[in-house]
Design a protein around this motif. Structure first.
Motif, PDB file in Angstrom:
ATOM      1  N   LEU A 100       0.834  -1.192   0.000  1.00  5.13           N
ATOM      2  CA  LEU A 100       0.000   0.000   0.000  1.00  5.13           C
ATOM      3  C   LEU A 100       0.873   1.247   0.000  1.00  5.13           C
ATOM      4  O   LEU A 100       1.760   1.385   0.848  1.00  5.13           O
ATOM      5  CB  LEU A 100      -0.908   0.001   1.237  1.00  5.13           C
ATOM      6  CG  LEU A 100      -1.847   1.184   1.437  1.00  5.13           C
ATOM      7  CD1 LEU A 100      -2.888   1.269   0.319  1.00  5.13           C
ATOM      8  CD2 LEU A 100      -2.544   1.084   2.794  1.00  5.13           C
ATOM      9  N   VAL A 101       0.627   2.134  -0.967  1.00  7.85           N
ATOM     10  CA  VAL A 101       1.254   3.449  -0.995  1.00  7.85           C
ATOM     11  C   VAL A 101       0.119   4.459  -1.082  1.00  7.85           C
ATOM     12  O   VAL A 101      -0.727   4.378  -1.980  1.00  7.85           O
ATOM     13  CB  VAL A 101       2.223   3.628  -2.187  1.00  7.85           C
ATOM     14  CG1 VAL A 101       2.677   5.076  -2.309  1.00  7.85           C
ATOM     15  CG2 VAL A 101       3.425   2.710  -2.049  1.00  7.85           C
ATOM     16  N   VAL A 102       0.099   5.377  -0.117  1.00  6.29           N
ATOM     17  CA  VAL A 102      -0.941   6.403  -0.093  1.00  6.29           C
ATOM     18  C   VAL A 102      -0.279   7.767  -0.195  1.00  6.29           C
ATOM     19  O   VAL A 102       0.601   8.088   0.602  1.00  6.29           O
ATOM     20  CB  VAL A 102      -1.775   6.332   1.209  1.00  6.29           C
ATOM     21  CG1 VAL A 102      -2.843   7.427   1.210  1.00  6.29           C
ATOM     22  CG2 VAL A 102      -2.407   4.956   1.385  1.00  6.29           C
ATOM     23  N   HIS A 103      -0.704   8.538  -1.172  1.00  2.00           N
ATOM     24  CA  HIS A 103      -0.259   9.930  -1.276  1.00  2.00           C
ATOM     25  C   HIS A 103      -1.282  10.775  -0.536  1.00  2.00           C
ATOM     26  O   HIS A 103      -2.361  11.037  -1.049  1.00  2.00           O
ATOM     27  CB  HIS A 103      -0.119  10.349  -2.738  1.00  2.00           C
ATOM     28  CG  HIS A 103       1.162   9.905  -3.327  1.00  2.00           C
ATOM     29  ND1 HIS A 103       1.377   8.614  -3.772  1.00  2.00           N
ATOM     30  CD2 HIS A 103       2.330  10.575  -3.518  1.00  2.00           C
ATOM     31  CE1 HIS A 103       2.613   8.510  -4.213  1.00  2.00           C
ATOM     32  NE2 HIS A 103       3.217   9.687  -4.065  1.00  2.00           N
ATOM     33  N   TYR A 104      -0.918  11.146   0.683  1.00  2.00           N
ATOM     34  CA  TYR A 104      -1.784  11.985   1.517  1.00  2.00           C
ATOM     35  C   TYR A 104      -1.786  13.408   0.982  1.00  2.00           C
ATOM     36  O   TYR A 104      -2.733  14.149   1.151  1.00  2.00           O
ATOM     37  CB  TYR A 104      -1.280  11.929   2.954  1.00  2.00           C
ATOM     38  CG  TYR A 104      -2.281  12.394   3.985  1.00  2.00           C
ATOM     39  CD1 TYR A 104      -3.325  11.561   4.375  1.00  2.00           C
ATOM     40  CD2 TYR A 104      -2.167  13.643   4.569  1.00  2.00           C
ATOM     41  CE1 TYR A 104      -4.239  11.976   5.331  1.00  2.00           C
ATOM     42  CE2 TYR A 104      -3.076  14.066   5.526  1.00  2.00           C
ATOM     43  CZ  TYR A 104      -4.115  13.221   5.902  1.00  2.00           C
ATOM     44  OH  TYR A 104      -5.034  13.633   6.846  1.00  2.00           O
ATOM     45  N   ASP A 105      -0.695  13.780   0.347  1.00  2.00           N
ATOM     46  CA  ASP A 105      -0.568  15.054  -0.359  1.00  2.00           C
ATOM     47  C   ASP A 105      -0.216  14.741  -1.804  1.00  2.00           C
ATOM     48  O   ASP A 105       0.441  13.732  -2.096  1.00  2.00           O
ATOM     49  CB  ASP A 105       0.545  15.918   0.251  1.00  2.00           C
ATOM     50  CG  ASP A 105       0.234  16.362   1.672  1.00  2.00           C
ATOM     51  OD1 ASP A 105      -0.931  16.686   1.950  1.00  2.00           O
ATOM     52  OD2 ASP A 105       1.179  16.389   2.491  1.00  2.00           O
ATOM     53  N   ILE A 106      -0.603  15.620  -2.702  1.00  2.00           N
ATOM     54  CA  ILE A 106      -0.351  15.426  -4.123  1.00  2.00           C
ATOM     55  C   ILE A 106       1.140  15.617  -4.413  1.00  2.00           C
ATOM     56  O   ILE A 106       1.775  16.529  -3.896  1.00  2.00           O
ATOM     57  CB  ILE A 106      -1.195  16.423  -4.945  1.00  2.00           C
ATOM     58  CG1 ILE A 106      -2.676  16.152  -4.707  1.00  2.00           C
ATOM     59  CG2 ILE A 106      -0.872  16.329  -6.426  1.00  2.00           C
ATOM     60  CD1 ILE A 106      -3.594  17.220  -5.259  1.00  2.00           C
ATOM     61  N   SER A 107       1.702  14.757  -5.261  1.00  2.00           N
ATOM     62  CA  SER A 107       3.114  14.865  -5.649  1.00  2.00           C
ATOM     63  C   SER A 107       3.372  16.122  -6.459  1.00  2.00           C
ATOM     64  O   SER A 107       2.464  16.683  -7.066  1.00  2.00           O
ATOM     65  CB  SER A 107       3.512  13.651  -6.496  1.00  2.00           C
ATOM     66  OG  SER A 107       3.531  12.498  -5.727  1.00  2.00           O
TER      67      SER A 107
END
Length: 181
Positions: A137-144
């Protein structure tokens, strides 16, 4: 023998490298390339109305996944805040960012790599040289910052090609406003 390795270089960069070795050392590099296709990764984007909603959705994703997890954030301060909040809520997490003391960075990365902690909350500083095959699981809590960075960071999931891994972007309208400003 001379070897050059890259996972994400664009064709122009690859050609520049080949040209450099030809012009500088009179070496012709032989190219070996494979596909960048990652068929075992599932991508999803989830809208959140508020910061509280976003955090609740993150917790839900973590709760339903019993696997090593990377949560990417954009600010160094947020690595500590979010890791602390997750830990207080029963999901042991450690922070990782480029501003941390070297010993703490090494200790936190090692704890994640050796499965002593399942969740790492990190900036993009986390990743170079990280090859953990069972990240599910990889979650981008903020946009790259860019699509290229996103693909690089999301690609830390599912290094084992037999593992189905999930990659999420959580966002709110306010995130998009901040990002584009």
């Amino acid at each position: 023998p001379v070897s050059c390795f890259t996972a994400t270089a664009k064709q122009k960069v690859v050609q520049d490298i080949c040209d450099y070795f030809k012009q500088t050392l009179n070496l012709n590099l032989q190219l070996f390339a494979s596909t960048a296709s990652r068929t075992n990764l599932r991508y999803s984007v989830i809208h959140a109305d508020t910061d509280e909603d976003k955090y609740a959705k993150l917790r839900s994703l973590i709760a339903e996944s019993n696997c090593p997890t990377i949560v990417y954030v954009s600010r160094t301060k947020r690595t500590r805040l979010l890791a602390g909040k997750l830990t207080r809520d029963g999901y042991m997490a450690l922070p990782f960012n480029g501003q941390m003391d070297a010993d703490e960075k090494i200790a936190n990365q090692e704890a994640f790599m050796t499965d002593r902690v399942r969740i790492i909350v990190a900036t993009s500083a986390f990743g170079m040289g990280v090859d953990k095959s069972d990240v599910g699981l990889v979650v981008h809590y903020d946009i790259s910052d860019s699509l290229e960075n996103y693909v690089q960071e999301a690609g830390r999931a599912g290094r084992d090609p037999h593992l189905e891994a999930r990659c999420f972007v959580l966002y709110s309208d306010a995130d998009l406003d901040k990002h584009f400003i």
